[in-house]
Design a protein around this motif. Structure first.
Motif, mmCIF file in Angstrom:
data_model
loop_
_atom_site.group_PDB
_atom_site.id
_atom_site.type_symbol
_atom_site.label_atom_id
_atom_site.label_comp_id
_atom_site.label_asym_id
_atom_site.label_seq_id
_atom_site.Cartn_x
_atom_site.Cartn_y
_atom_site.Cartn_z
ATOM 1 N N SER A 1 0.826 -1.202 0.000
ATOM 2 C CA SER A 1 0.000 0.000 0.000
ATOM 3 C C SER A 1 0.867 1.262 0.000
ATOM 4 C CB SER A 1 -0.930 0.009 1.220
ATOM 5 O OG SER A 1 -1.787 1.116 1.186
ATOM 6 N N ALA A 2 1.925 1.255 0.804
ATOM 7 C CA ALA A 2 2.817 2.410 0.865
ATOM 8 C C ALA A 2 3.560 2.598 -0.456
ATOM 9 C CB ALA A 2 3.816 2.232 2.007
ATOM 10 N N SER A 3 3.951 1.489 -1.081
ATOM 11 C CA SER A 3 4.668 1.568 -2.352
ATOM 12 C C SER A 3 3.783 2.145 -3.442
ATOM 13 C CB SER A 3 5.160 0.175 -2.762
ATOM 14 O OG SER A 3 5.759 0.197 -4.030
ATOM 15 N N VAL A 4 2.505 1.769 -3.438
ATOM 16 C CA VAL A 4 1.573 2.280 -4.439
ATOM 17 C C VAL A 4 1.452 3.792 -4.327
ATOM 18 C CG1 VAL A 4 -0.849 2.326 -5.140
ATOM 19 C CG2 VAL A 4 0.267 0.136 -4.659
ATOM 20 N N GLU A 5 1.326 4.260 -3.112
ATOM 21 C CA GLU A 5 1.160 5.696 -2.898
ATOM 22 C C GLU A 5 2.418 6.483 -3.252
ATOM 23 O OE1 GLU A 5 -1.558 7.324 -2.107
ATOM 24 O OE2 GLU A 5 -2.656 5.425 -2.174
ATOM 25 N N LYS A 6 3.580 5.883 -2.968
ATOM 26 C CA LYS A 6 4.828 6.620 -3.098
ATOM 27 C C LYS A 6 5.447 6.539 -4.480
ATOM 28 C CE LYS A 6 9.350 7.132 -0.867
ATOM 29 N NZ LYS A 6 10.245 6.645 0.232
ATOM 30 N N HIS A 7 5.415 5.355 -5.119
ATOM 31 C CA HIS A 7 6.219 5.131 -6.319
ATOM 32 C C HIS A 7 5.412 4.961 -7.610
ATOM 33 C CE1 HIS A 7 9.761 4.742 -3.807
ATOM 34 N NE2 HIS A 7 9.168 3.794 -3.087
ATOM 35 N N TRP A 8 4.131 4.668 -7.505
ATOM 36 C CA TRP A 8 3.376 4.335 -8.705
ATOM 37 C C TRP A 8 2.434 5.457 -9.120
ATOM 38 C CZ3 TRP A 8 3.963 0.029 -11.747
ATOM 39 C CH2 TRP A 8 4.793 -0.983 -11.227
ATOM 40 N N THR A 9 2.469 5.781 -10.393
ATOM 41 C CA THR A 9 1.535 6.737 -10.973
ATOM 42 C C THR A 9 0.570 5.990 -11.885
ATOM 43 O OG1 THR A 9 2.907 7.175 -12.911
ATOM 44 C CG2 THR A 9 3.304 8.534 -10.936
ATOM 45 N N LYS A 10 -0.456 6.670 -12.340
ATOM 46 C CA LYS A 10 -1.427 6.053 -13.245
ATOM 47 C C LYS A 10 -0.749 5.593 -14.529
ATOM 48 C CE LYS A 10 -4.179 8.741 -15.494
ATOM 49 N NZ LYS A 10 -5.287 9.691 -15.827
ATOM 50 N N ASN A 11 0.088 6.434 -15.091
ATOM 51 C CA ASN A 11 0.740 6.086 -16.354
ATOM 52 C C ASN A 11 1.717 4.927 -16.193
ATOM 53 O OD1 ASN A 11 -0.641 8.066 -17.745
ATOM 54 N ND2 ASN A 11 0.966 9.614 -17.480
ATOM 55 N N LYS A 12 2.412 4.916 -15.062
ATOM 56 C CA LYS A 12 3.356 3.823 -14.823
ATOM 57 C C LYS A 12 2.611 2.502 -14.669
ATOM 58 C CE LYS A 12 6.928 4.514 -12.142
ATOM 59 N NZ LYS A 12 7.793 4.653 -10.938
ATOM 60 N N ALA A 13 1.493 2.526 -13.949
ATOM 61 C CA ALA A 13 0.698 1.314 -13.762
ATOM 62 C C ALA A 13 0.127 0.823 -15.092
ATOM 63 C CB ALA A 13 -0.433 1.576 -12.768
ATOM 64 N N LEU A 14 -0.376 1.766 -15.900
ATOM 65 C CA LEU A 14 -0.920 1.405 -17.205
ATOM 66 C C LEU A 14 0.157 0.787 -18.090
ATOM 67 C CD1 LEU A 14 -3.166 1.464 -19.329
ATOM 68 C CD2 LEU A 14 -2.456 3.809 -19.897
ATOM 69 N N ALA A 15 1.334 1.407 -18.110
ATOM 70 C CA ALA A 15 2.429 0.895 -18.933
ATOM 71 C C ALA A 15 2.853 -0.499 -18.466
ATOM 72 C CB ALA A 15 3.618 1.857 -18.874
ATOM 73 N N PHE A 16 2.922 -0.682 -17.161
ATOM 74 C CA PHE A 16 3.337 -1.978 -16.619
ATOM 75 C C PHE A 16 2.333 -3.069 -16.999
ATOM 76 C CE2 PHE A 16 3.990 -5.125 -13.190
ATOM 77 C CZ PHE A 16 5.357 -5.302 -13.314
ATOM 78 N N MET A 17 1.051 -2.766 -16.893
ATOM 79 C CA MET A 17 0.024 -3.742 -17.264
ATOM 80 C C MET A 17 0.089 -4.056 -18.756
ATOM 81 S SD MET A 17 -4.137 -3.477 -16.979
ATOM 82 C CE MET A 17 -4.203 -2.237 -18.287
ATOM 83 N N VAL A 18 0.160 -3.033 -19.580
ATOM 84 C CA VAL A 18 0.170 -3.227 -21.033
ATOM 85 C C VAL A 18 1.398 -4.010 -21.478
ATOM 86 C CG1 VAL A 18 0.365 -2.036 -23.244
ATOM 87 C CG2 VAL A 18 -1.249 -1.212 -21.521
ATOM 88 N N ILE A 19 2.557 -3.709 -20.899
ATOM 89 C CA ILE A 19 3.789 -4.418 -21.260
ATOM 90 C C ILE A 19 3.657 -5.905 -20.946
ATOM 91 C CG2 ILE A 19 6.211 -4.743 -20.599
ATOM 92 C CD1 ILE A 19 6.391 -1.680 -20.340
ATOM 93 N N ASN A 20 3.122 -6.219 -19.788
ATOM 94 C CA ASN A 20 2.968 -7.631 -19.424
ATOM 95 C C ASN A 20 1.945 -8.336 -20.304
ATOM 96 O OD1 ASN A 20 4.498 -8.661 -16.835
ATOM 97 N ND2 ASN A 20 4.030 -6.501 -16.474
ATOM 98 N N LEU A 21 0.861 -7.653 -20.647
ATOM 99 C CA LEU A 21 -0.110 -8.250 -21.562
ATOM 100 C C LEU A 21 0.513 -8.477 -22.933
ATOM 101 C CD1 LEU A 21 -3.382 -6.270 -20.686
ATOM 102 C CD2 LEU A 21 -2.782 -8.613 -20.044
ATOM 103 N N ALA A 22 1.314 -7.521 -23.400
ATOM 104 C CA ALA A 22 1.994 -7.664 -24.684
ATOM 105 C C ALA A 22 2.967 -8.836 -24.653
ATOM 106 C CB ALA A 22 2.723 -6.373 -25.038
#
Length: 606
Positions: free
Chosen positions: A226-247
């Motif tokens: 939970s702390a990592s999500v708040e501190k290190h992750w942005t919407k764009n980073k999360a979207l990119a991470f999901m899309v890369i793994n799906l690809a």
């Protein structure tokens, strides 16, 4: 709480499976769609159980099992009832061993049934209608075992943190153990279906998902996450991470092959890790897009994905025998979506006691009891009728079995005749200089075995040794035994290659090198109706065609070319075997005899 964007994980898994089953020659690794589902199920179930324990300090095992049964069983039963009438469109081979197929499916032991009966996922004969429920069997086995183990853990855990850490450790240990079992089990195998179907070797994706579920759950999260999500992750980073793994999943699904050892050593674990990465990214993206509404089409496709998976395979098996592949795929998709929608949005809610709105009117369970009971009575009656009509084995399998028996009887007769023959009996004609018996020796695989009787009836001075699943290295052993015992005839015909291992060139070269002088060597190119240029059987044929220019004693009988020009003779078969069909057997015979005639004009091996 519904996590947005998880729909994309389910849709990806479904698309992979559909592409694989519809276009297997092009999308060779789409079977990892099942592993995507496995990983997601492991994640979701574990996260939900942790949430339940976090809320109430309890986990109600009976309620958990009830929810799983009500989600899994109704669509399964509906699928079987709806699919069975479609089998009237095809021959009896398609309902082979139907009783055990159905009981295995509803008993959630299809994976065990397939292992025990020697079934293969990429069937070389008539595919079982319900073979795809092997994955459902492993899923239910996971629910039963994992649910009970977590129930026991809740009884000995004094806090949510302690429970979570124990789940994390147990999931990691079981994931590593199962993945290691698959890695080790793949060593030395040429047929991988047993470890593919096995719960022991193929359950690790669930536990990969469970590891993630114990860290990044749905409501109750590990504080560090939970702390990592708040501190290190942005919407764009999360979207990119999901899309890369799906690809990465789609790329992996494009390149993997079911019959490659690397798939079992690394492919499935990579698929599970990429799926976990996509789930992780979707989870974070959900928390970063609370004000964004997920497109309804995503929700709809995800909702019906399980039922579409259930319906699509048996419908495609039947419809692909009536229509071209593209039309069959389209019709299968349309029918699967219709039946799946009916199941998810109408039947299942009613069975759970929830009223459903239909054409502006509210419908409850009591109102459908009578028509549902009538439908089930008719379906069960029709199912019993079909089961009574169903053959125990397919005609192709029967033909191969009879061919094997006849071959064994022939060998015994020859051995007896040789042992009891008078010493002054005239031996088989042989070359005066070399002592090599005249005539032809054919060494083949299941394709040859299926047409063995026909070949013997229409050829003279021929010995045939054929066996199912024979590879070139096994053919080499047969060749050496016959050669060392003086039984190898002048013309040696090798009908091997449908089952080609990665070292096909090396094994074929051993045949060429170790064949003694005085023989003609004839290679019959293999034909696999599912093969494209990436298959070893196809590559072997291409390589064999180059051999006559290097070795004057080698002749090629191009069965693959003949078979591709006469696809009509494979109608109703698996596209490779044709045992029992006279028109196909005659083509096969003509191909061999033409090669033998051409071989007589070439020199023997010096």
């Amino acid at each position: 709480m519904r996590i947005k964007w998880f729909s994309l994980i389910r849709i990806t898994g479904l698309i992979c499976v559909l592409l694989y089953h519809f276009f297997q020659m092009r999308y060779t690794g789409g079977f990892i769609g099942v592993d995507i589902f496995f990983t997601f199920s492991g994640y979701l179930i574990t996260a939900l159980i942790i949430d339940e324990f976090s809320r109430s300090q309890k986990f109600r095992l009976r309620d958990f099992y009830y929810r799983r049964v009500m989600r899994i069983l109704p669509p399964l039963v509906l699928m079987i009832c709806i699919v069975l009438p479609f089998t009237l469109l095809v021959g009896k081979d398609y309902i082979t061993d139907l009783t055990r197929q159905i009981t295995s499916a509803v008993g959630f032991v299809t994976n065990i049934f397939e292992i025990k009966t020697g079934g293969t996922y990429e069937s070389r004969f008539i595919p079982h209608l319900f073979v795809h429920t092997w994955s459902l069997a492993i899923e239910v086995q996971f629910y039963l075992i994992w649910g009970f183990l977590l129930y026991l853990l809740t009884k000995v855990s004094t806090s949510v943190k302690q429970f979570r850490l124990r789940v994390l450790a147990g999931s990691a240990l079981l994931a590593v153990g199962s993945a290691t079992a698959m890695y080790l089990g793949a060593q030395g195998l040429s047929e991988f279906s047993p470890i593919y179907f096995s719960s022991v070797t193929h359950i690790f994706p669930f536990f990969v998902g469970s590891v993630l579920g114990s860290i990044a759950g749905i409501q109750d999260l590990m504080p560090a996450f939970s702390a990592s999500v708040e501190k290190h992750w942005t919407k764009n980073k999360a979207l990119a991470f999901m899309v890369i793994n799906l690809a990465l999943l789609f790329i992996l699904a494009y390149f993997l092959r079911f019959d490659r050892r690397e798939t079992y050593m690394f492919g499935f674990i990579l698929a599970s890790l990429f799926a976990a990465g996509a789930i992780f990214g979707a989870n974070i993206l959900h928390r970063k897009t609370l004000d964004v509404k997920e497109p309804q089409i995503f929700v709809y496709l995800a909702d019906i994905s399980y039922s579409v998976y259930l319906f699509h395979w048996p419908l495609f098996v039947v419809l692909s025998k009536q229509f071209s592949n593209g039309i069959a795929a389209l019709l299968t998709t349309i029918l699967s979506v219709i039946f799946a929608s009916f199941s998810y949005y109408f039947l299942e809610p009613l069975l759970r006691g929830k009223p459903v709105s239909l054409v502006g009117r509210e419908v409850n369970f009591k109102q459908i009891v009578t028509p549902l009971g009538g439908f089930m009575t008719l379906a069960i009656g029709f199912g019993v009728f079909l089961c009574l009509q169903a053959p125990t084995i397919s005609s192709l399998e029967e033909n191969l079995m009879l061919g094997g028996i006849q071959q064994d009887v022939g060998k015994l007769d020859m051995a007896y005749a040789k042992a009891t023959a008078p010493k002054n009996e005239t031996p088989v004609a042989a070359d005066q200089n070399t002592g090599i018996p005249a005539g032809t020796t054919i060494i083949g695989d299941s394709v040859t075995l299926g047409s063995r009787s026909y070949l013997l009836e229409h050829m003279t001075d021929v010995d045939i040794d054929a066996e199912g699943n024979r590879t070139m290295n096994l053919a080499y052993d047969v060749l050496m035994n016959l050669q060392n015992s003086g039984q190898l005839r002048k013309n040696v015909v090798i009908c091997i290659g449908t089952n080609s291992l990665d070292d096909y060139q090396e094994q074929t070269q051993k045949v060429i090198n170790d064949l003694k002088p005085g023989h003609h060597l004839i290679f019959i190119t293999p034909h696999d109706g599912h093969a494209d240029s990436s298959y070893n059987s196809y590559k072997l044929g291409v390589w064999e065609r180059t051999l006559p220019s290097k070795y004057k004693f080698i002749t090629i009988g191009d069965w693959d070319q003949v078979a591709r020009a006469h696809q009509e003779v494979f109608e109703g078969t698996d596209g490779t075997h044709f045992g029992g069909r006279e028109d196909a057997s005659k083509l096969y015979l003509d191909c061999i005899q033409d090669a033998l005639k051409r071989a007589e004009k070439t020199p023997v091996k010096k």
